[in-house]
Structure formats: structure tokens, C-alpha cells
Design an enzyme around this catalytic site. Structure first.
Site, PDB file in Angstrom:
ATOM      1  N   THR A 154       0.834  -1.190   0.000  1.00  0.00           N
ATOM      2  CA  THR A 154       0.000   0.000   0.000  1.00  0.00           C
ATOM      3  C   THR A 154       0.875   1.249   0.000  1.00  0.00           C
ATOM      4  O   THR A 154       1.990   1.229   0.485  1.00  0.00           O
ATOM      5  CB  THR A 154      -0.874  -0.037   1.262  1.00  0.00           C
ATOM      6  OG1 THR A 154      -1.707  -1.187   1.204  1.00  0.00           O
ATOM      7  CG2 THR A 154      -1.730   1.210   1.401  1.00  0.00           C
ATOM      8  N   ARG A 182     -13.240  -8.916  -0.847  1.00  0.00           N
ATOM      9  CA  ARG A 182     -12.437  -8.628   0.338  1.00  0.00           C
ATOM     10  C   ARG A 182     -12.153  -7.128   0.425  1.00  0.00           C
ATOM     11  O   ARG A 182     -11.875  -6.469  -0.557  1.00  0.00           O
ATOM     12  CB  ARG A 182     -11.129  -9.415   0.287  1.00  0.00           C
ATOM     13  CG  ARG A 182     -10.195  -9.202   1.471  1.00  0.00           C
ATOM     14  CD  ARG A 182      -9.035  -8.303   1.124  1.00  0.00           C
ATOM     15  NE  ARG A 182      -8.088  -8.173   2.239  1.00  0.00           N
ATOM     16  CZ  ARG A 182      -7.036  -7.378   2.220  1.00  0.00           C
ATOM     17  NH1 ARG A 182      -6.783  -6.634   1.148  1.00  0.00           N
ATOM     18  NH2 ARG A 182      -6.233  -7.288   3.263  1.00  0.00           N
ATOM     19  N   ILE A 183     -12.238  -6.568   1.632  1.00  0.00           N
ATOM     20  CA  ILE A 183     -12.025  -5.138   1.845  1.00  0.00           C
ATOM     21  C   ILE A 183     -10.772  -4.933   2.682  1.00  0.00           C
ATOM     22  O   ILE A 183     -10.587  -5.578   3.715  1.00  0.00           O
ATOM     23  CB  ILE A 183     -13.253  -4.504   2.545  1.00  0.00           C
ATOM     24  CG1 ILE A 183     -14.459  -4.555   1.602  1.00  0.00           C
ATOM     25  CG2 ILE A 183     -12.964  -3.057   2.965  1.00  0.00           C
ATOM     26  CD1 ILE A 183     -15.761  -4.141   2.236  1.00  0.00           C
ATOM     27  N   SER A 184      -9.910  -4.057   2.224  1.00  0.00           N
ATOM     28  CA  SER A 184      -8.670  -3.771   2.939  1.00  0.00           C
ATOM     29  C   SER A 184      -8.901  -2.715   4.015  1.00  0.00           C
ATOM     30  O   SER A 184     -10.002  -2.188   4.177  1.00  0.00           O
ATOM     31  CB  SER A 184      -7.607  -3.270   1.958  1.00  0.00           C
ATOM     32  OG  SER A 184      -7.869  -1.926   1.606  1.00  0.00           O
ATOM     33  N   ASP A 185      -7.828  -2.376   4.725  1.00  0.00           N
ATOM     34  CA  ASP A 185      -7.911  -1.330   5.739  1.00  0.00           C
ATOM     35  C   ASP A 185      -7.815   0.074   5.159  1.00  0.00           C
ATOM     36  O   ASP A 185      -8.157   1.054   5.826  1.00  0.00           O
ATOM     37  CB  ASP A 185      -6.763  -1.493   6.734  1.00  0.00           C
ATOM     38  CG  ASP A 185      -5.411  -1.249   6.067  1.00  0.00           C
ATOM     39  OD1 ASP A 185      -4.773  -0.206   6.331  1.00  0.00           O
ATOM     40  OD2 ASP A 185      -4.986  -2.096   5.272  1.00  0.00           O
ATOM     41  N   THR A 203       0.197   0.616   6.302  1.00  0.00           N
ATOM     42  CA  THR A 203       0.393  -0.371   5.247  1.00  0.00           C
ATOM     43  C   THR A 203       0.616  -1.723   5.907  1.00  0.00           C
ATOM     44  O   THR A 203       0.963  -1.797   7.085  1.00  0.00           O
ATOM     45  CB  THR A 203       1.597  -0.004   4.355  1.00  0.00           C
ATOM     46  OG1 THR A 203       1.720  -0.970   3.298  1.00  0.00           O
ATOM     47  CG2 THR A 203       2.902   0.038   5.141  1.00  0.00           C
ATOM     48  N   GLY A 204       0.402  -2.795   5.147  1.00  0.00           N
ATOM     49  CA  GLY A 204       0.589  -4.126   5.707  1.00  0.00           C
ATOM     50  C   GLY A 204      -0.605  -5.015   5.434  1.00  0.00           C
ATOM     51  O   GLY A 204      -1.298  -4.855   4.423  1.00  0.00           O
ATOM     52  N   VAL A 205      -0.869  -5.940   6.328  1.00  0.00           N
ATOM     53  CA  VAL A 205      -2.011  -6.846   6.188  1.00  0.00           C
ATOM     54  C   VAL A 205      -3.253  -6.150   6.741  1.00  0.00           C
ATOM     55  O   VAL A 205      -3.332  -5.874   7.943  1.00  0.00           O
ATOM     56  CB  VAL A 205      -1.756  -8.172   6.922  1.00  0.00           C
ATOM     57  CG1 VAL A 205      -2.994  -9.064   6.860  1.00  0.00           C
ATOM     58  CG2 VAL A 205      -0.551  -8.896   6.319  1.00  0.00           C
ATOM     59  N   GLY A 206      -4.202  -5.886   5.862  1.00  0.00           N
ATOM     60  CA  GLY A 206      -5.371  -5.102   6.242  1.00  0.00           C
ATOM     61  C   GLY A 206      -6.148  -5.672   7.406  1.00  0.00           C
ATOM     62  O   GLY A 206      -6.616  -4.933   8.278  1.00  0.00           O
TER      63      GLY A 206
END
Length: 280
Positions: A154, A182-185, A203-206
């Protein structure tokens, strides 16, 4: 005036030294251009400017070069938050636009400021943002070979302008091969948040970032009087308890800058008009 940007993570095992140097040079150039822009523009305008530059750079997983989902399509998410007005806008899983952050920017004028999927695309079209393919050959190759490399990440920007106003913007092309829908952060307050005291982009794993409410938690702690350094540290201690994978960039109203990652190395660059700090 201060600015800090990020472009996801770098993995020594998955990426070459040449890619690392390319990202260092890219981030430094974008940070410099964005700081020059900040001299005559607001924090909100500047974070959009910076994120567009990051979206347009194929080195990052946002805009052009976004990851491909399990059904072979690219869906992107982005959000913008103005620390002064406390307005948040965003798009979730939008397809075929060059700069998702542009759509988020336009949405700032609406009462309904977070749109998803086809509705977001219809809104973009109605506001003069037309079809654009953000796919690059490398992403298609990764998809076809079912490879997940360490290059994805991200992008985001946090800025403090000359009037002491803060803003944050974040954009992503997803994690690649995810379940459709799927929805990210990135278009939530867990991944992108700002008020008059502090602004944060993650950034990273949502899923980890949302579970930890990372950005909102840091900003809330600073608002309650905790120093930025301590707020970030405490939040990442809590993230570690769930083995969370994340990075964050932040600026407070006094111009203090912070960056933290739970699984090195987050790629970032900051600039204050005199000194650069770039990941190594």
C-alpha cells in the site's frame, strides 16, 4: 511543514538490490516534489498529490501496478482524511480508474463520502474520471504463476502544512489473489486517520490493521496527551500480541514524525525541506 510517505514493504529475500535502490530513489524524489507542492498548498491537497505520484509509479501496489484478485480482476481502494474538518472520504474495490485517490478527493464534497464497487465506478464516470487499465505485465505474470512476491505494498502520505493543518491519504491495490469482495484497511479509519492533533497512514495486512484499529488508535492516544513516539510504540506492542503485520507513518501537530513497522522493512521517506530520511 513536514511530509512523510510510504510504499509498502521491502523483502531482501524476494526483491533485488536494484529494486531496493529504485524504491529509495523514487520515494526521495516523490517526497521532494510533494514538499515543494506543500509550500503553496494545503495538507489535504498535498497528500492527494503525493499519493497520485505513488499510484502512477509501477514500483508500488496502488493505481498502476495494482495486484490482481483471485478472479483475474484489479480492484483498488483509497481514502483521504482532513484533520481540520474531520471529513473522511474513500472508495472501496473500484475498478478501471487511474487514480483512486482522485475519486476520494471528489467525494469530499458529498454527504455520502465512502463508495464501493460499481457505485464508486459510476460516480467516477459521472465526475469525468474514465476507464483506465492499471494492469502491468509483471502483475499478470505473478497472477498466472500464482506467485506472491514481496514487492506489493500500500502507499500513503501524511502532511503538516504551513498553517499547522494535518491530512492523511492512503491507496492500495489489495494483497493479490484475495477472495472477491475482500475489503482492505486502506479506506477505513484503521488504515487512514487524522484530526487536528495527529495524522496516520498504514500499510501491511489489512485484517491485522483493522483488528488493531491502528491508525485511529495512534491518533486517539496523541489527542489524549500521549507523545507521538509513545502512542506509536504502545499501539505496535498491542499489534505484536496478535502477530500483526503492519507499518505506519505519522506526524503530530508539533511536527514530530514517526514511522514504525512490525515486520521490517517498511519503505518510506520523510522530508522537512532540509533533511531526508529514507528507509535502508
Amino acid at each position: 511543514m513536514k511530509i512523510i510517505i510510504h510504499g509498502g514493504f521491502f523483502s531482501e529475500s524476494d526483491q533485488s538490490h536494484e529494486v531496493k535502490v529504485a524504491k529509495q530513489n523514487s520515494l526521495k524524489e516523490i517526497a521532494s516534489k510533494s514538499f515543494d507542492f506543500l509550500k503553496n498548498h494545503s495538507a489535504e491537497e498535498t497528500v492527494v498529490f503525493a499519493v497520485k505520484l505513488l499510484e502512477d509509479d509501477e514500483l508500488y501496489n496502488a493505481g498502476t501496478g495494482s495486484q490482481i484478485q483471485s478472479d483475474g480482476k484489479i480492484r483498488m481502494s483509497a481514502s483521504l482524511m482532513n484533520g481540520e474538518t474531520q471529513k473522511f472520504s474513500g472508495v472501496i474495490n473500484i475498478e478501471n480508474v487511474k487514480n483512486p485517490i482522485d475519486v476520494a478527493k471528489i467525494l469530499m464534497k458529498e454527504d455520502d463520502r465512502v463508495l464501493g464497487g460499481n457505485g464508486a465506478k459510476i460516480y467516477a464516470e459521472a465526475n469525468g474520471i474514465h476507464d483506465f487499465s492499471t494492469e502491468i505485465p509483471q502483475r499478470r505474470k505473478e497472477y498466472e504463476e500464482k506467485i506472491k512476491n514481496g514487492g506489493k505494498g500500500t502507499v500513503g502520505c501524511v502532511a503538516l502544512d504551513k498553517n499547522g493543518k494535518l491530512a492523511a491519504a492512503t491507496s492500495t491495490g489489495g494483497k493479490g489473489f484475495e477472495i472477491v469482495g475482500r475489503i482492505s484497511d486502506s479506506a477505513t479509519v484503521a488504515g487512514n486517520y487524522a484530526n487536528e492533533h495527529c495524522a496516520v497512514s498504514c500499510t501491511g495486512v489489512g485484517e491485522d490493521i483493522v483488528s488493531n484499529a491502528t491508525a485511529a488508535k495512534i491518533v486517539t492516544r496523541v489527542t489524549d496527551g500521549i507523545s507521538l513516539e509513545d502512542a506509536v510504540q504502545k499501539t505496535f506492542v498491542e499489534l505484536k500480541k496478535i502477530d500483526g503485520f503492519a507499518g505506519a507513518i505519522a506526524i503530530d501537530k508539533d511536527g514530530n514524525i514517526a514511522h514504525q513497522d512490525s515486520h521490517p522493512t517498511m519503505v518510506f521517506a520523510s522530508f522537512d525541506g532540509t533533511d531526508f530520511e529514507v528507509f535502508n
